[in-house]
Design an enzyme around this catalytic site. Structure first.
Site, PDB file in Angstrom:
ATOM      1  N   ASN A 159      24.743  16.801  57.501  1.00 51.38           N
ATOM      2  CA  ASN A 159      26.185  17.271  57.068  1.00 51.38           C
ATOM      3  C   ASN A 159      26.035  18.725  56.926  1.00 51.38           C
ATOM      4  OD1 ASN A 159      24.322  16.678  54.749  1.00 51.38           O
ATOM      5  ND2 ASN A 159      26.245  16.210  53.544  1.00 51.38           N
ATOM      6  N   LYS A 182      12.104  19.518  58.994  1.00 49.50           N
ATOM      7  CA  LYS A 182      12.418  18.625  59.935  1.00 49.50           C
ATOM      8  C   LYS A 182      13.910  18.322  59.632  1.00 49.50           C
ATOM      9  CE  LYS A 182      12.729  14.070  59.998  1.00 49.50           C
ATOM     10  NZ  LYS A 182      14.361  14.340  60.729  1.00 49.50           N
ATOM     11  N   GLY A 234      18.807  13.132  51.923  1.00 50.15           N
ATOM     12  CA  GLY A 234      19.224  12.188  52.609  1.00 50.15           C
ATOM     13  C   GLY A 234      19.834  10.891  51.900  1.00 50.15           C
ATOM     14  N   SER A 235      19.655   9.773  52.388  1.00 51.97           N
ATOM     15  CA  SER A 235      20.320   8.712  51.926  1.00 51.97           C
ATOM     16  C   SER A 235      19.275   7.966  50.900  1.00 51.97           C
ATOM     17  CB  SER A 235      20.561   7.384  52.873  1.00 51.97           C
ATOM     18  OG  SER A 235      19.323   7.114  53.528  1.00 51.97           O
ATOM     19  N   GLU A 256      17.141  14.541  46.969  1.00 54.10           N
ATOM     20  CA  GLU A 256      18.602  14.986  46.825  1.00 54.10           C
ATOM     21  C   GLU A 256      19.285  13.605  47.500  1.00 54.10           C
ATOM     22  OE1 GLU A 256      20.208  16.857  45.174  1.00 54.10           O
ATOM     23  OE2 GLU A 256      18.572  18.632  44.759  1.00 54.10           O
ATOM     24  N   CYS A 290      27.399  14.523  49.978  1.00 54.98           N
ATOM     25  CA  CYS A 290      26.885  13.681  49.000  1.00 54.98           C
ATOM     26  C   CYS A 290      27.547  13.616  47.493  1.00 54.98           C
ATOM     27  CB  CYS A 290      25.554  14.149  48.820  1.00 54.98           C
ATOM     28  SG  CYS A 290      25.226  15.876  48.414  1.00 54.98           S
ATOM     29  N   GLU A 393      28.973   4.290  48.766  1.00 51.86           N
ATOM     30  CA  GLU A 393      28.894   5.542  49.416  1.00 51.86           C
ATOM     31  C   GLU A 393      29.443   5.445  50.911  1.00 51.86           C
ATOM     32  OE1 GLU A 393      25.741   8.073  50.447  1.00 51.86           O
ATOM     33  OE2 GLU A 393      26.689   9.558  49.640  1.00 51.86           O
ATOM     34  N   GLU A 470      18.043  21.801  43.241  1.00 50.44           N
ATOM     35  CA  GLU A 470      17.811  22.782  44.111  1.00 50.44           C
ATOM     36  C   GLU A 470      19.046  23.794  43.654  1.00 50.44           C
ATOM     37  OE1 GLU A 470      18.787  20.540  47.967  1.00 50.44           O
ATOM     38  OE2 GLU A 470      16.793  21.266  48.122  1.00 50.44           O
TER      39      GLU A 470
END
Ligand code: NAI
Ligand code: NM2
Length: 496
Positions: A159, A182, A234-235, A256, A290, A393, A470
């Protein structure tokens, strides 16, 4: 590069190692990468296998030896130069991001600005990385050194491809680490530009490397014995797997993950700001964010007026070609994701929610966009806490509106979720605002705004939304380790 939707094709290699673009040493079958705005193939992605991942890690290890020996001020200068180059190339990077992700160019420019600001911010902190001196009896003393971890793995979502990479690389590099990154296989393009920019700015060759691919490539990276830390965006299901792999190697991890954040609108709010806040909380990047405040709790007294205004404004959002200046909502990331979001809306209707606007596919007039992944942003009314659209979500442009009557009730309902990434409150009552955010079990809270991201502020989740932070000073903790040195100034008094 031509900046017209439907015209760009990328043929360069997408792996980056030892300061150059390379084809993966053990490349498997090439996969198509799509332009969400048109559904057209823009490049072919060759996944990195175990050998390529190892070469990237070895390249990072070699550069780490040089970079970790430099002073913070020396590293700072290089990061500042990288920030300057990003600023200079803002339009080109934002355009590539838009072509690969589908978000509007208007938003992509903001993402790139946040990215260079992040590098500037950590360049500023690099020189202040320090330990402390502790006096002990008899003239002896101890001191601490804040040391880098080594080769860090960064794994990103699709995203915010460039921004996620900068949020990880900036603090990692500022602390003296090297990185192998990655990106998501859906958005492989812009992070390679970031790698080139770091090289141009003067990092040792191999300090920031890019491997490409999906779960298999990510697993090789997480399991690699020379990877010292994993930072993942990610998820939740993938986060659980990442933590399992990190546990096997006793590696620190930053997670995250996803969210289903509450946005609480009290009747004493400034209504126009609250409406703007709700749109910001739900419709940036086609709702694929997110920390979105997708559960919009509205005090019953203003439910009608607020809902009417939100629906009116949502219907006015300009959807279409993401590279056009006046577009504010582009295309979702891919067809399966669009279908998934549509599925949530169908299920919401079956469970009794009312579609107040949007929710259908959007078919632009421009024929070249007819295979793009567009939908109309959706507002759902008549929602209850037990509906799937309120619990899970969706990661698409779908806002659920939920009425409430009292502060106590809304705080309890807001916290009644497995997630805990973000939360927001709109009110003119300053005590109430602070009281409510103090009670929210979420890592990133907003008062009278939503989804702005100053890089100075730490960002990260509670509960299933992950841990570690972060941005802000806090991130330096997560990319460094503390060494204690105890110094004896007298003789050794042995007990033996
Ligand atoms: N908290 C945050 O800062 C953010 C969280 N997200 C969350 O990310 C999700 C959407 O992103 P997706 O890319 O669909 O998530 P995802 O979890 O499917 O993939 C994320 C990344 O992990 C990689 N991956 C997948 N399986 C792996 C495995 N077994 N081992 C190692 N790597 C693996 C993917 O290739 C990708 O690069 C949403 O749930 C969203 O909430 C997204 C952006 C920011
Ligand atoms: C930039 N912001 C705050 C809208 C979203 C950042 C988190 C994410 O990557 O989803």
């Amino acid at each position: 590069m031509s900046s017209v939707t439907g015209t760009v094709t990328i043929h360069q290699p997408l792996n980056y190692r030892a300061g150059a673009r390379v084809q993966p040493a053990d490349g498997g079958q090439a996969e198509d990468v799509y332009e969400p705005a048109t559904g057209r193939v823009i490049t072919k992605l060759v996944s990195s296998g175990e050998k390529e991942v190892d070469l990237a890690v070895q390249s990072a290890k070699a550069a780490f030896k040089i970079w970790s020996q430099m002073s913070g001020m020396e590293r700072s200068r290089v990061l500042l130069e990288a920030a300057r180059i990003i600023r200079e190339q803002r339009e080109e990077i934002a355009t590539l991001e838009t072509i690969n992700n589908g978000k509007s160019i208007f938003e992509a420019r903001v993402d790139i600005d946040i990215s260079w600001q992040c590098l500037e911010y950590y360049a500023g902190l690099a020189g202040s990385l320090a330990g402390e001196h502790i006096q002990l009896p008899g003239g002896s003393f101890g001191y601490t050194r804040r040391e880098p971890l080594g080769v860090c793995a960064g794994i990103g979502a699709w995203n915010y491809p460039f921004q996620v990479a900068c949020w990880k690389a900036a603090p990692a590099l500022a602390c003296g680490n090297a990185m192998v990154f990655k990106p998501s296989p859906f958005t492989p393009l812009t992070v390679v530009r970031l790698a080139e920019i770091f090289t141009e700015a003067g990092v040792p060759k191999g300090l920031f490397n890019v491997v490409q691919g999906g779960a298999a490539t990510g697993q090789f990276l997480c399991h690699h014995p020379d990877v010292a830390k994993i930072s993942f965006t990610g998820s939740v299901p993938t986060g659980i797997k990442i933590m399992g792999m990190a546990a096997k190697g006793i590696k620190p991890v930053t997670l995250e993950l996803g969210g289903k954040s509450p946005l609480i609108i009290f009747s004493d709010c400034a209504l126009e700001n609250a409406v703007n806040g709700a749109l910001m909380a739900n419709f940036l990047t086609q709702g694929e964010v997110c920390c979105n405040g997708t559960r919009v709790f509205v005090e019953r007294k203003i439910l009608d007026v607020f809902t009417k205004e939100v629906v009116k404004r949502t219907q006015k959002i300009k959807i279409g070609d993401p590279l056009l200046e006046d577009t504010r909502m582009g295309a979702l990331i891919n067809r399966p994701h669009l279908d998934r979001v549509q599925g949530f809306i169908k299920q919401a209707k079956e469970q009794g929610a009312e579609v107040l606007c949007g929710g259908d596919l959007y078919v632009p007039d421009d024929p070249k966009l007819k295979n793009g992944y567009y939908m109309q942003p959706c507002v759902l009314g008549n929602c209850t806490d037990d509906m799937t659209c309120v619990k899970e979500e969706i990661f698409g442009p779908v806002m659920s509106i939920l009425p409430f009557d009292t502060e106590e009730e809304v705080v309890e309902r807001a916290n009644n979720t497995k997630f805990g990434l973000a939360g927001g409150v709109f009110t003119r009552d300053i005590q109430k605002a602070h009281r409510v955010v103090a009670a929210l079990k979420a890592g990133m809270c907003f008062i009278n705004n939503y989804n702005i991201s100053p890089v100075e502020l730490p960002f990260g989740g509670y509960k299933a939304s992950g841990f570690g932070r972060e941005n802000g000073r806090a991130a330096m903790e997560y990319y460094s380790q503390l060494k204690t040195v105890c110094v004896e100034m007298g003789d050794v008094e042995s007990v033996f």
